[in-house]
Design a protein around this motif. Structure first.
Motif, PDB file in Angstrom:
ATOM      1  N   ARG A   1       0.834  -1.208   0.000  1.00 18.39           N
ATOM      2  CA  ARG A   1       0.000   0.000   0.000  1.00 18.39           C
ATOM      3  C   ARG A   1       0.866   1.254   0.000  1.00 18.39           C
ATOM      4  NH1 ARG A   1      -5.565  -0.264   3.118  1.00 18.39           N
ATOM      5  NH2 ARG A   1      -6.319  -2.231   2.290  1.00 18.39           N
TER       6      ARG A   1
ATOM      7  N   VAL B   1       0.869   4.042  -2.963  1.00 13.62           N
ATOM      8  CA  VAL B   1       0.601   5.453  -2.663  1.00 13.62           C
ATOM      9  C   VAL B   1       1.746   6.325  -3.155  1.00 13.62           C
ATOM     10  CG1 VAL B   1       0.355   7.129  -0.781  1.00 13.62           C
ATOM     11  CG2 VAL B   1      -0.966   5.021  -0.744  1.00 13.62           C
TER      12      VAL B   1
ATOM     13  N   THR C   1       1.308   9.177  -6.015  1.00 13.53           N
ATOM     14  CA  THR C   1       1.693  10.550  -5.726  1.00 13.53           C
ATOM     15  C   THR C   1       2.707  11.060  -6.745  1.00 13.53           C
ATOM     16  OG1 THR C   1       1.330  10.113  -3.380  1.00 13.53           O
ATOM     17  CG2 THR C   1       2.566  12.082  -3.931  1.00 13.53           C
TER      18      THR C   1
ATOM     19  N   SER D   1       3.495  11.194   0.355  1.00 20.21           N
ATOM     20  CA  SER D   1       3.083   9.789   0.428  1.00 20.21           C
ATOM     21  C   SER D   1       2.985   9.318   1.871  1.00 20.21           C
ATOM     22  CB  SER D   1       4.068   8.911  -0.327  1.00 20.21           C
ATOM     23  OG  SER D   1       4.180   9.315  -1.650  1.00 20.21           O
TER      24      SER D   1
ATOM     25  N   CYS E   1      -0.456   8.094   3.611  1.00 15.72           N
ATOM     26  CA  CYS E   1      -0.528   6.762   4.220  1.00 15.72           C
ATOM     27  C   CYS E   1      -1.004   6.840   5.665  1.00 15.72           C
ATOM     28  CB  CYS E   1       0.830   6.072   4.165  1.00 15.72           C
ATOM     29  SG  CYS E   1       1.288   5.435   2.563  1.00 15.72           S
TER      30      CYS E   1
ATOM     31  N   GLU F   1      -5.594  12.451  -1.808  1.00 13.42           N
ATOM     32  CA  GLU F   1      -6.369  11.694  -0.816  1.00 13.42           C
ATOM     33  C   GLU F   1      -7.585  11.030  -1.452  1.00 13.42           C
ATOM     34  OE1 GLU F   1      -7.201  14.673   2.124  1.00 13.42           O
ATOM     35  OE2 GLU F   1      -5.330  14.284   3.216  1.00 13.42           O
TER      36      GLU F   1
ATOM     37  N   VAL G   1      -6.375   7.992  -3.536  1.00 11.05           N
ATOM     38  CA  VAL G   1      -5.981   6.876  -2.666  1.00 11.05           C
ATOM     39  C   VAL G   1      -7.205   6.234  -2.026  1.00 11.05           C
ATOM     40  CG1 VAL G   1      -4.741   6.299  -0.539  1.00 11.05           C
ATOM     41  CG2 VAL G   1      -3.651   7.722  -2.275  1.00 11.05           C
TER      42      VAL G   1
END
Length: 161
Positions: free
Chosen positions: A59, A63, A67, A95, A99, A145, A148
């Motif tokens: 993950r 991310v 990004t 990132s 996260c 955001e 993601v």
């Protein structure tokens, strides 16, 4: 003459086999181990830290890649060497922030995934939070955001309603 017993060519192990497979990436060698004997959950054994679940490690990598792609979409020019280094640093900080805030991963796990200390992750979150006072930067972070969240869903597997 007495007949001799031939030794078997293969003797099965008495214990279940160690479910380990090695994965070589461009920069480092990782071991992926199954968390349970049935092989349900996998985890990554990093040489610099504790065992991370594969989901957390992957993950964070996804991310970071998302990004980086979004930063490249926003940028108009080919960056010089110094700008490229600064850009990669900002991508990593953004990132780490996403996260932690969106995926709700702990600072320690993010640090291990990015090969940094948890205090570095904390500093990155503070830097991004301070830069959100700029409306253009805040819009960019909000769009990262949203992307993601659409890729991974809300924390805990539930979608925002």
């Amino acid at each position: 003459m007495r007949p001799s017993k031939a030794a078997p060519l293969f003797t099965p192990p008495l214990t279940p086999p160690n479910r380990t497979r090695a994965v070589t990436t461009r920069r480092r060698h990782l071991e992926i181990k199954s968390a349970s004997p049935s092989g349900d959950g996998l985890s990554i054994v990093e040489p610099w830290g504790p065992v991370l679940p594969v989901a957390v490690h992957l993950r964070c990598r996804v991310v970071r890649q998302l990004t980086a792609e979004m930063v490249m979409l926003v940028g108009e020019r080919v960056p010089l060497r110094r700008d490229r280094r600064r850009t990669s640093c900002h991508v990593r900080q953004i990132s780490m922030y996403v996260c932690h805030v969106v995926l709700q991963i702990s600072l320690t796990d993010i640090g291990y995934a990015f090969r940094r200390d948890r205090t570095t992750v904390s500093h990155a979150c503070h830097v991004v939070e301070d830069r959100r006072d700029d409306p253009a930067f805040d819009d960019f972070i909000a769009s990262v955001e949203r992307v993601v969240t659409s890729v991974f869903g809300a924390p805990g597997g539930r979608e925002h309603e």
